[in-house]
Write a protein that holds these residues in place. Structure first.
Motif: not given
Ligand code: PLP
Length: 385
Positions: A201, A240, A97, A231, A99, A316, A123, A199
């Motif tokens: 994502i 993950r 992930g 994700s 994370s 969001y 975040y 980031d």
């Molecule tokens: N970064 C941001 C901005 C997110 O909103 C999230 C999850 O909500 C993550 C990272 C976590 O991502 P992952 O599920 O890949 O660990």
């Protein structure tokens, strides 16, 4: 000595995530519509699940290389061309992930006391992870428009910052940046000889223009750790699986930590991720179009009774609730108890998020309609009190 006193001071000092608290409040309540958690409601595309089932039938259950499967790393490097980045699989580390990628990137670059600039609202993980890495998180409030530019960043040079954590499309505000805006941010990073942890994502969920990675800008390849994963775009939250793309030295440093704390990302998830990269653009277009449809409906309806900007990406909406006279937490708690709609108080994303709430529109149109009606009733009642 009580066991609680044996917990490290750093861990004692961090607060539990404001999002999880609200998530827990709604568990078991059938009447609740949750706009609280950023979890896509799409099923994981079947081809991805099928590839994972096949791999299990074949008995592919071992560790992989620490860095991740070579085909996956090469595939990720190829995929990132669409965001303007020319890289190779050698610069990719597969993580559990985004994370984990965040944790590794921060731990790999920070010495005790190094300043980490964190634009807020942001975040929830950035500040605690920077702090756990012995960094000194410094918040940059981005109100009222939630955007960064050179002038907003300039006063922070005095802290001699080492790292900037950037997130666009942004959770929770939904803003994203054009190439021109990114160039200003890049100028600041270069002028201050910093590293940016970008980031990305929500890159696939960009509604306004096309996502451009900051790593693709002049002089930024050597200064950027891109984080991304599977994700959000492919609804693979529970698998993950994510990745980092970074210059050689940083990938190697992150791998040093990853090899001890994680060994490798789960093989089944890596196989699913490899399949996700094979999805045709049209499949992603369909998912994006559906989120856009929900966004257009939800934000338009919401704007009838709350002040809200049109999100440019992610899933969001971040309306202001200031005119209700309630704090973000009071608003979220009362809305949940009185109307059964879960949203997250804006202060969970940093102090400057106070006066806002985050609503995730990653739920069906039917639920969105019901939720926004209940919210309207709630707000109108408050206004007439
Ligand atoms: N970064 C941001 C901005 C997110 O909103 C999230 C999850 O909500 C993550 C990272 C976590 O991502 P992952 O599920 O890949 O660990």
């Amino acid at each position: 000595m009580p066991l609680s006193r044996k917990i490290s001071e750093r861990v004692q000092a961090i607060r539990p995530s404001g999002i999880r608290r609200f998530f827990e409040l709604v568990i078991g309540r059938k009447d609740v519509i949750s706009l609280g958690v950023g979890e896509p409601d799409f099923p994981v595309p079947w081809s991805i699940r099928e590839s994972m089932i096949y791999s299990l039938e074949k008995g592919w259950t071992s560790y992989t290389s620490n860095l991740g499967l070579k085909e996956l790393r090469d595939g990720i490097a190829e995929y990132y061309k669409k965001f303007g980045v020319e890289t190779s699989g050698e610069n990719v580390l597969v993580t559990t992930g985004v994370s984990e990628g965040l944790d590794l990137a921060l731990r790999a670059t920070i010495n005790p006391g190094d300043v980490v600039l964190i634009p807020e609202p942001c975040y929830v993980a950035y500040k605690p992870l920077a702090f756990l890495a012995y960094g000194e998180p410094v918040s940059i409030p981005t109100n009222p428009d939630f955007r960064l530019n050179y002038d907003v960043l300039k006063p922070y040079s005095k802290f001699e910052p080492k790292v900037l954590v950037l997130n666009y499309p942004n959770n929770p505000t939904g803003i994203t940046y054009t190439k021109k805006e990114l160039e200003e941010i890049a100028d600041f990073v270069i002028d201050n000889d910093m590293i940016v942890i970008s980031d990305e994502i929500y890159a696939e969920l960009t509604y306004k223009g096309k996502h451009v990675s900051i790593a693709s800008l002049n002089g930024m390849e050597e200064k950027t750790v891109i984080l991304n994963g599977f994700s959000k775009a492919y609804a693979m939250t529970g698998f993950r699986i994510g990745y980092a793309i970074a210059p050689d030295e940083i990938v190697q440093a992150m791998t040093k930590i990853h090899q001890y704390c994680m060994l490798c990302a789960p093989i089944t998830s890596q196989i699913g991720a490899l399949e996700a990269l094979k999805l045709k653009d049209e499949e992603m277009d369909k998912i994006r179009a559906e989120y856009m449809r929900r966004r257009n409906f939800f934000v338009k309806r919401l704007s009838k009774f709350l002040d809200v900007k049109m999100p440019e990406g992610a899933f969001y909406a971040f309306p202001s609730i200031k005119e209700t006279g309630l704090s973000s937490e009071e608003f979220a708690e009362r809305l949940l108890i009185e109307k059964g709609v879960a949203v997250v108080p804006g202060n969970a994303f940093g102090e400057c998020g106070e006066g806002f709430v985050r609503c995730a529109y990653a739920v069906s149109m039917e639920k969105l309609k019901e939720a926004v009606e209940r919210m309207e009733e709630f707000v109108e009642n408050l206004k007439s009190d």
